[in-house]
Design a protein around this motif. Structure first.
Motif, short mmCIF file in Angstrom:
data_model
loop_
_atom_site.label_atom_id
_atom_site.label_comp_id
_atom_site.label_asym_id
_atom_site.label_seq_id
_atom_site.Cartn_x
_atom_site.Cartn_y
_atom_site.Cartn_z
N GLU A 260 -8.03 -4.55 4.58
CA GLU A 260 -7.89 -4.55 6.04
C GLU A 260 -8.45 -3.27 6.64
O GLU A 260 -9.09 -3.28 7.69
N ALA A 261 -8.21 -2.14 5.98
CA ALA A 261 -8.74 -0.87 6.47
C ALA A 261 -10.26 -0.84 6.35
O ALA A 261 -10.97 -0.43 7.29
N LEU A 262 -10.78 -1.27 5.21
CA LEU A 262 -12.24 -1.27 5.02
C LEU A 262 -12.95 -2.13 6.06
O LEU A 262 -14.03 -1.79 6.53
N ALA A 263 -12.31 -3.23 6.44
CA ALA A 263 -12.93 -4.16 7.39
C ALA A 263 -13.10 -3.54 8.76
O ALA A 263 -13.92 -4.01 9.56
N GLN A 264 -12.35 -2.48 9.08
CA GLN A 264 -12.43 -1.87 10.40
C GLN A 264 -13.26 -0.59 10.42
O GLN A 264 -13.39 0.07 11.46
N LEU A 265 -13.86 -0.23 9.29
CA LEU A 265 -14.68 0.98 9.23
C LEU A 265 -16.07 0.72 9.78
O LEU A 265 -16.65 -0.34 9.59
N ASP A 266 -16.61 1.72 10.44
CA ASP A 266 -18.03 1.72 10.79
C ASP A 266 -18.86 2.27 9.65
O ASP A 266 -20.02 1.91 9.48
N LEU A 267 -18.28 3.15 8.87
CA LEU A 267 -19.00 3.85 7.82
C LEU A 267 -18.04 4.29 6.73
O LEU A 267 -16.93 4.75 7.03
N GLY A 268 -18.45 4.15 5.48
CA GLY A 268 -17.68 4.66 4.36
C GLY A 268 -18.45 5.75 3.64
O GLY A 268 -19.66 5.64 3.45
N LEU A 269 -17.75 6.81 3.24
CA LEU A 269 -18.34 7.90 2.48
C LEU A 269 -17.71 7.91 1.09
O LEU A 269 -16.49 8.02 0.97
N LEU A 270 -18.54 7.77 0.07
CA LEU A 270 -18.08 7.76 -1.31
C LEU A 270 -18.40 9.12 -1.92
O LEU A 270 -19.57 9.47 -2.11
N VAL A 271 -17.36 9.90 -2.23
CA VAL A 271 -17.53 11.25 -2.76
C VAL A 271 -17.66 11.18 -4.28
O VAL A 271 -16.73 10.71 -4.96
N VAL A 272 -18.79 11.66 -4.81
CA VAL A 272 -19.09 11.49 -6.23
C VAL A 272 -19.46 12.83 -6.85
O VAL A 272 -20.50 13.42 -6.50
N PRO A 273 -18.65 13.36 -7.77
CA PRO A 273 -19.05 14.55 -8.51
C PRO A 273 -20.29 14.28 -9.36
O PRO A 273 -20.52 13.15 -9.81
N GLY A 274 -21.06 15.32 -9.61
CA GLY A 274 -22.33 15.17 -10.32
C GLY A 274 -22.20 15.15 -11.82
O GLY A 274 -22.73 16.05 -12.50
N GLU A 275 -21.50 14.17 -12.36
CA GLU A 275 -21.36 14.02 -13.80
C GLU A 275 -21.41 12.53 -14.15
O GLU A 275 -21.08 11.68 -13.32
N LEU A 276 -21.81 12.22 -15.36
CA LEU A 276 -22.07 10.83 -15.74
C LEU A 276 -20.82 9.95 -15.64
O LEU A 276 -20.89 8.82 -15.16
N ARG A 277 -19.69 10.42 -16.11
CA ARG A 277 -18.48 9.60 -16.05
C ARG A 277 -18.06 9.33 -14.60
O ARG A 277 -17.60 8.24 -14.28
N ALA A 278 -18.24 10.32 -13.76
CA ALA A 278 -17.90 10.12 -12.35
C ALA A 278 -18.82 9.10 -11.70
O ALA A 278 -18.38 8.26 -10.90
N VAL A 279 -20.09 9.13 -12.06
CA VAL A 279 -21.04 8.15 -11.52
C VAL A 279 -20.67 6.75 -11.99
O VAL A 279 -20.69 5.78 -11.22
N ALA A 280 -20.32 6.62 -13.27
CA ALA A 280 -19.93 5.31 -13.79
C ALA A 280 -18.68 4.78 -13.08
O ALA A 280 -18.60 3.60 -12.72
N ALA A 281 -17.71 5.66 -12.88
CA ALA A 281 -16.49 5.24 -12.17
C ALA A 281 -16.79 4.89 -10.72
O ALA A 281 -16.28 3.91 -10.18
N ALA A 282 -17.65 5.68 -10.07
CA ALA A 282 -17.98 5.45 -8.67
C ALA A 282 -18.70 4.12 -8.47
O ALA A 282 -18.54 3.47 -7.43
N LYS A 283 -19.48 3.69 -9.45
CA LYS A 283 -20.16 2.40 -9.33
C LYS A 283 -19.15 1.27 -9.26
O LYS A 283 -19.33 0.30 -8.50
N ARG A 284 -18.06 1.37 -10.01
CA ARG A 284 -17.03 0.33 -9.95
C ARG A 284 -16.29 0.37 -8.61
O ARG A 284 -16.00 -0.68 -8.03
N VAL A 285 -16.00 1.58 -8.14
CA VAL A 285 -15.35 1.69 -6.84
C VAL A 285 -16.25 1.11 -5.75
O VAL A 285 -15.80 0.37 -4.87
N ALA A 286 -17.54 1.44 -5.81
CA ALA A 286 -18.48 0.96 -4.79
C ALA A 286 -18.59 -0.55 -4.80
O ALA A 286 -18.66 -1.19 -3.74
N SER A 287 -18.58 -1.15 -5.98
CA SER A 287 -18.72 -2.61 -6.06
C SER A 287 -17.54 -3.31 -5.40
O SER A 287 -17.71 -4.36 -4.76
N MET A 288 -16.34 -2.74 -5.52
CA MET A 288 -15.17 -3.33 -4.87
C MET A 288 -15.20 -3.10 -3.37
O MET A 288 -14.95 -4.00 -2.58
#
Length: 379
Positions: A260-288
């Protein structure tokens, strides 16, 4: 910052305009209308006929004329927002009376109560352009999303924008703590846990703790973490109607309330540390998140693993790059001394946020457009 905002209208919203003008001598009808005004968070002005003072009829945000008072309002100036209200469903003369006073609507109670509450709230709040609503999500735990959300809100408020910061992560420990306001008086999420229907934006704003020039909706300390999706929708909708800026600190999981919150956003910012595991985790978060949110951008955060930089991080996730979150030495020490994230206007984090909002305020794009991706392309 790699991208640029293209949504206009990030100005301080006007204050509430007051409640409607009610014209009636019908005690029972007046009780009903006062109840509906209370539900809309509006304080009406009541008269038996058109106000004697100059401009009282014309300047009211809306006018509710009872059936009993229509004859007394025949000579009033024609204007928009006049509604003839009564209870008799079979009155054959109601339309004639409506024409005589220039009413735009004829309302019969109780059938029209829900619609009328919405109209009263809109008129009282002076609804205009909704707030630019920005959500911040961590690509992995400890990425600094809550810190960025706080800094964005503090920077927006410092620039004079009407700002609300909403903590949508019940397991995050309470974003009011980052602002040093865990003991501040005001309502928290548990107070809205079972809200349904419409909330008045002004009433919501007035009920929340005021910290560093903004309003904050955080979590309580009693362990209650369940909020109905309908309550999340009602709260976010009320916050957006106020105009200005709404910043939402989001959890990494997506349940019904977060959707419900995501549906009312104009913009989302995904904060991703510069490391491989963080990128892999962020891809799953982004897909959802992208199942609900169309516009999601990467904010990369160093230091980076060997061979990585901010553009590689964004490309690996498959999202546009908004920019690189600067390192800020002494952030924890500043918080211990009472300075919130972004609280020092000269800090790297505050400058990053100020640039973000300056680009937003200077933009002249279509309403609802958001941040242009790096390189000027489209997502």
């Amino acid at each position: 910052m790699a991208g640029s905002l293209t949504r206009e209208g990030l100005t301080v919203a006007e204050g509430r305009r007051g409640g409607p003008l009610i014209v009636t001598e019908d005690v029972e009808l007046l009780d009903d209308l006062l109840r509906l005004c209370a539900a809309a968070g509006a304080e009406p002005e009541v008269h038996h006929g058109p106000p004697a003072r100059r401009g009282g009829w014309e300047r009211a945000p809306m006018v509710l004329v009872g059936d009993d008072a229509a004859a007394r309002c025949r000579g009033a100036a024609r204007r928009r927002g006049v509604m003839l209200v009564g209870r008799d469903q079979d009155d054959p003369d109601v339309w004639r009376r409506a024409v005589e006073i220039g009413a735009e609507y004829v309302l019969r109670l109780p059938d029209s109560e829900g619609w009328l509450v919405d109209q009263i709230a809109n008129a009282a709040e002076g609804v205009g352009r909704p707030a630019l609503t920005v959500g911040v999500i961590g690509g992995r735990g400890g990425s600094g999303a809550s810190t960025l959300a706080c800094a964005l809100a503090v920077s927006a408020a410092r620039a004079g924008r009407r700002t609300m910061l909403i903590d949508a992560d019940p397991l995050g420990g309470g974003i009011d703590v980052l602002l040093g306001g865990e003991r501040a008086e005001g309502m928290r999420w548990p107070d809205f846990a079972h809200s349904k229907g419409r909330l008045g934006g002004g009433a919501l704003e007035d009920s929340l703790p005021a910290l560093h020039g903004l309003r904050v909706l955080s979590w309580g300390r009693d362990g209650e973490v369940a909020v109905a999706p309908q309550a999340v929708q009602a709260v976010l909708a009320a916050a957006r109607r106020l105009g200005g800026v709404v910043v939402v600190d989001l959890p990494r999981r997506v349940d019904e309330g977060v959707a419900e919150a995501l549906a009312q956003l104009d913009l989302g910012l995904l904060v991703v540390p510069g490391e491989l595991r963080a990128v892999a985790a962020a891809k799953r978060v982004a897909s959802m998140a992208r199942m609900v949110l169309d516009d999601l951008r990467v904010v990369a955060r160093g230091p980076y693993a060997a061979g990585l930089d901010e553009r590689w991080v964004a490309q690996a996730i498959g999202l546009p790059l908004l920019g690189e979150l600067p390192l800020e030495p002494g952030l924890l020490t500043a918080q211990d001394s009472g300075t919130p994230p972004g609280g020092s206007a000269r800090s790297p984090l505050a400058r990053f946020c100020a640039e973000f909002w300056e680009q937003a305020a200077a933009a002249a794009g279509e309403p609802g457009s958001a941040v242009a991706p790096a390189g000027g392309g489209t997502p």
